[in-house]
Scaffold this motif. Structure first.
Motif, PDB file in Angstrom:
ATOM      1  N   ARG A  21       0.808  -1.221   0.000  1.00 42.71           N
ATOM      2  CA  ARG A  21       0.000   0.000   0.000  1.00 42.71           C
ATOM      3  C   ARG A  21       0.843   1.274   0.000  1.00 42.71           C
ATOM      4  O   ARG A  21       0.295   2.368  -0.074  1.00 42.71           O
ATOM      5  N   THR A  22       2.161   1.141   0.135  1.00 39.92           N
ATOM      6  CA  THR A  22       3.029   2.313   0.212  1.00 39.92           C
ATOM      7  C   THR A  22       4.096   2.233  -0.870  1.00 39.92           C
ATOM      8  O   THR A  22       4.296   1.203  -1.501  1.00 39.92           O
ATOM      9  N   SER A  23       4.816   3.352  -1.049  1.00 38.20           N
ATOM     10  CA  SER A  23       5.836   3.374  -2.100  1.00 38.20           C
ATOM     11  C   SER A  23       7.174   3.925  -1.642  1.00 38.20           C
ATOM     12  O   SER A  23       8.171   3.789  -2.350  1.00 38.20           O
ATOM     13  N   ARG A  24       7.225   4.552  -0.461  1.00 40.16           N
ATOM     14  CA  ARG A  24       8.441   5.258  -0.063  1.00 40.16           C
ATOM     15  C   ARG A  24       8.988   4.847   1.293  1.00 40.16           C
ATOM     16  O   ARG A  24      10.191   4.673   1.457  1.00 40.16           O
ATOM     17  N   ILE A  25       8.135   4.707   2.284  1.00 43.63           N
ATOM     18  CA  ILE A  25       8.619   4.535   3.653  1.00 43.63           C
ATOM     19  C   ILE A  25       9.311   3.189   3.849  1.00 43.63           C
ATOM     20  O   ILE A  25       8.984   2.194   3.214  1.00 43.63           O
ATOM     21  N   ARG A  26      10.276   3.189   4.778  1.00 41.83           N
ATOM     22  CA  ARG A  26      10.913   1.943   5.190  1.00 41.83           C
ATOM     23  C   ARG A  26       9.961   1.167   6.089  1.00 41.83           C
ATOM     24  O   ARG A  26       9.140   1.752   6.817  1.00 41.83           O
ATOM     25  N   LEU A  27      10.106  -0.148   6.080  1.00 45.46           N
ATOM     26  CA  LEU A  27       9.246  -1.046   6.836  1.00 45.46           C
ATOM     27  C   LEU A  27      10.136  -1.894   7.728  1.00 45.46           C
ATOM     28  O   LEU A  27      10.999  -2.635   7.240  1.00 45.46           O
ATOM     29  N   VAL A  58      12.806 -19.407   8.761  1.00 47.93           N
ATOM     30  CA  VAL A  58      11.487 -18.780   8.645  1.00 47.93           C
ATOM     31  C   VAL A  58      11.639 -17.275   8.451  1.00 47.93           C
ATOM     32  O   VAL A  58      11.007 -16.670   7.576  1.00 47.93           O
ATOM     33  N   ILE A  59      12.504 -16.667   9.257  1.00 48.32           N
ATOM     34  CA  ILE A  59      12.715 -15.225   9.143  1.00 48.32           C
ATOM     35  C   ILE A  59      13.287 -14.874   7.773  1.00 48.32           C
ATOM     36  O   ILE A  59      12.880 -13.880   7.143  1.00 48.32           O
ATOM     37  N   ALA A  60      14.217 -15.676   7.281  1.00 55.02           N
ATOM     38  CA  ALA A  60      14.816 -15.404   5.975  1.00 55.02           C
ATOM     39  C   ALA A  60      13.754 -15.416   4.879  1.00 55.02           C
ATOM     40  O   ALA A  60      13.740 -14.547   3.996  1.00 55.02           O
ATOM     41  N   GLY A  61      12.848 -16.406   4.932  1.00 52.03           N
ATOM     42  CA  GLY A  61      11.789 -16.464   3.933  1.00 52.03           C
ATOM     43  C   GLY A  61      10.843 -15.290   4.021  1.00 52.03           C
ATOM     44  O   GLY A  61      10.427 -14.727   2.998  1.00 52.03           O
ATOM     45  N   LEU A  62      10.502 -14.888   5.234  1.00 56.43           N
ATOM     46  CA  LEU A  62       9.616 -13.751   5.420  1.00 56.43           C
ATOM     47  C   LEU A  62      10.276 -12.454   4.949  1.00 56.43           C
ATOM     48  O   LEU A  62       9.659 -11.625   4.266  1.00 56.43           O
ATOM     49  N   ALA A  63      11.530 -12.282   5.329  1.00 59.86           N
ATOM     50  CA  ALA A  63      12.252 -11.060   4.951  1.00 59.86           C
ATOM     51  C   ALA A  63      12.356 -10.947   3.437  1.00 59.86           C
ATOM     52  O   ALA A  63      12.151  -9.879   2.849  1.00 59.86           O
ATOM     53  N   ARG A  64      12.684 -12.057   2.779  1.00 59.89           N
ATOM     54  CA  ARG A  64      12.778 -12.059   1.328  1.00 59.89           C
ATOM     55  C   ARG A  64      11.443 -11.689   0.693  1.00 59.89           C
ATOM     56  O   ARG A  64      11.378 -10.917  -0.275  1.00 59.89           O
ATOM     57  N   PRO A 102      11.030  -3.404  -2.601  1.00 59.53           N
ATOM     58  CA  PRO A 102      12.481  -3.532  -2.800  1.00 59.53           C
ATOM     59  C   PRO A 102      13.272  -2.409  -2.141  1.00 59.53           C
ATOM     60  O   PRO A 102      12.995  -1.226  -2.347  1.00 59.53           O
ATOM     61  N   GLY A 103      14.230  -2.814  -1.333  1.00 61.34           N
ATOM     62  CA  GLY A 103      15.102  -1.852  -0.683  1.00 61.34           C
ATOM     63  C   GLY A 103      14.491  -1.112   0.479  1.00 61.34           C
ATOM     64  O   GLY A 103      15.145  -0.248   1.072  1.00 61.34           O
ATOM     65  N   ARG A 104      13.245  -1.439   0.847  1.00 64.74           N
ATOM     66  CA  ARG A 104      12.578  -0.689   1.923  1.00 64.74           C
ATOM     67  C   ARG A 104      12.425  -1.487   3.211  1.00 64.74           C
ATOM     68  O   ARG A 104      12.028  -0.922   4.235  1.00 64.74           O
ATOM     69  N   PHE A 105      12.720  -2.770   3.192  1.00 68.43           N
ATOM     70  CA  PHE A 105      12.525  -3.586   4.397  1.00 68.43           C
ATOM     71  C   PHE A 105      13.795  -3.631   5.228  1.00 68.43           C
ATOM     72  O   PHE A 105      14.899  -3.825   4.702  1.00 68.43           O
ATOM     73  N   VAL A 106      13.641  -3.448   6.553  1.00 65.10           N
ATOM     74  CA  VAL A 106      14.735  -3.564   7.507  1.00 65.10           C
ATOM     75  C   VAL A 106      14.319  -4.588   8.562  1.00 65.10           C
ATOM     76  O   VAL A 106      13.245  -4.477   9.156  1.00 65.10           O
TER      77      VAL A 106
END
Length: 346
Positions: free
Chosen positions: A57-63, A77-83, A90-94
């Protein structure tokens, strides 16, 4: 400010993921840089599903997960979720990781040790990049990897974990407020950990969490912080409170409040009960010392101070766990962020 200060907001997943996704749009439109979602499976909806709903739903903010852990969720499990979230944004998940207090304590499991956290971070990074790992007689590899990896930020409070964050994290998340002397000490330990690991401490992002309210009367509004102060006293933070002249002794368990003081379902009751130990003056001292309470100009001035200490990001918290921080988002977006201007966010 030296670096550009990033400003985010903590949003507990207290409503269905679709509704949090809608709210994430409001957060982005208000001018915030990041959305932080806590991961506590017995308290709220799933953090990763909530972040995915926000991603689409967003385009700019980091998540950001604030924070997850390697005990209730296996590193694979975390690796699969993070991916999966990084694919959607892309590039917004921390990936924020910590020892897991609010996830593990309700189910009678011990928080992760430093060694477990270090090993978990290593596994997650390698899996996300597409490496194959061995688990006993099993072998695991994440398909469709993210070769550039995903940023991992380590939540830390004590000296060992602060140094660990500097040693292995792309960033650190400090959950102890904005008091200058404790922050200066914490940043020093993070930088020490980075140097000892042969890393450049200037490459690290350091985020601090702070309860925030735009108000023209701190004494009046600080009362709502009493359960927060009481919880800090419960959890071994009496020394930090004493720096502000707050000397309290709070019992480890308060049966009248469900599930506990900091996550109280009835916040007014939690304030009333906490008043047995925390005075109005204590709450006001805490608000002034550890929080971002005050006028918009006061908050901006405080952000400049912590930026000079090496803090690169702040995530603002409202008081409470069972409602969305609508008032906080709208007041900060309307009054604080415009004052920060390009020095704080773009």
């Amino acid at each position: 400010m030296g670096r550009k200060m990033q400003v985010g907001v903590r949003v507990p997943p207290c409503q269905p993921a679709r509704e949090i996704g809608d709210f994430a749009c409001e957060v982005e439109q208000a001018g915030f840089d990041a959305l932080y979602v806590p991961d506590s499976q017995t308290l709220w909806r799933d953090a990763y599903l909530t972040l995915y709903a926000s991603a689409v739903r967003t385009s700019r903010i980091r998540l950001v997960t604030a924070v997850s852990n390697v005990i209730t969720r296996h590193p694979t499990v975390i690796a699969g979720l993070a991916r999966s979230i990084d694919e959607a944004a892309p590039g917004r998940f921390v990936l924020g990781l910590g020892v897991g207090h609010s996830s593990v304590e309700p189910i009678g499991v011990a928080p992760s040790t430093g060694a477990q956290l270090r090993d978990g971070v290593d596994q997650i990074r390698r899996l996300v990049r597409g490496e194959q790992l061995t688990y006993g007689e099993g072998r695991a590899r994440i398909r469709d990897p993210r070769p550039d990896g995903i940023p991992v930020h380590i939540a830390a409070t004590g000296p060992r974990n602060l140094r660990l964050a500097g040693a292995i994290g792309d960033g650190a998340i400090l959950l102890s407020g904005v008091a200058a002397d404790p922050l200066r000490h914490a940043v020093g330990l993070i930088r020490q950990g980075a140097i000892e690991a042969g890393r450049d401490p200037d490459d690290l992002q350091i985020t601090v969490a702070a309860h925030t309210m735009v108000t023209d009367d701190i004494e009046r509004d600080a009362r709502i912080l009493k359960p927060v102060v009481a919880t800090i006293a419960q959890k071994g933070g009496r020394g930090a409170l004493e720096l502000l002249g707050i000397k309290v002794d709070v019992p480890a368990h308060v049966p009248e409040v469900t599930p506990d003081l900091i996550h109280a379902e009835d916040w007014d009751l939690a304030v009333e009960v906490s008043s047995r130990w925390i005075s109005d003056a204590d709450a006001a001292a805490f608000a002034r010392g550890f929080c971002l309470f005050g006028s918009a100009a006061d908050i901006v001035e405080r952000l400049h101070v912590i930026a000079d200490l090496g803090i690169t990001s702040v995530f603002m918290q409202h008081v409470g766990s069972w409602d969305l921080p609508e008032r906080l988002v709208h007041s900060v977006g309307r009054e604080v962020l415009p004052l920060l201007g390009d020095a704080a966010h773009e």
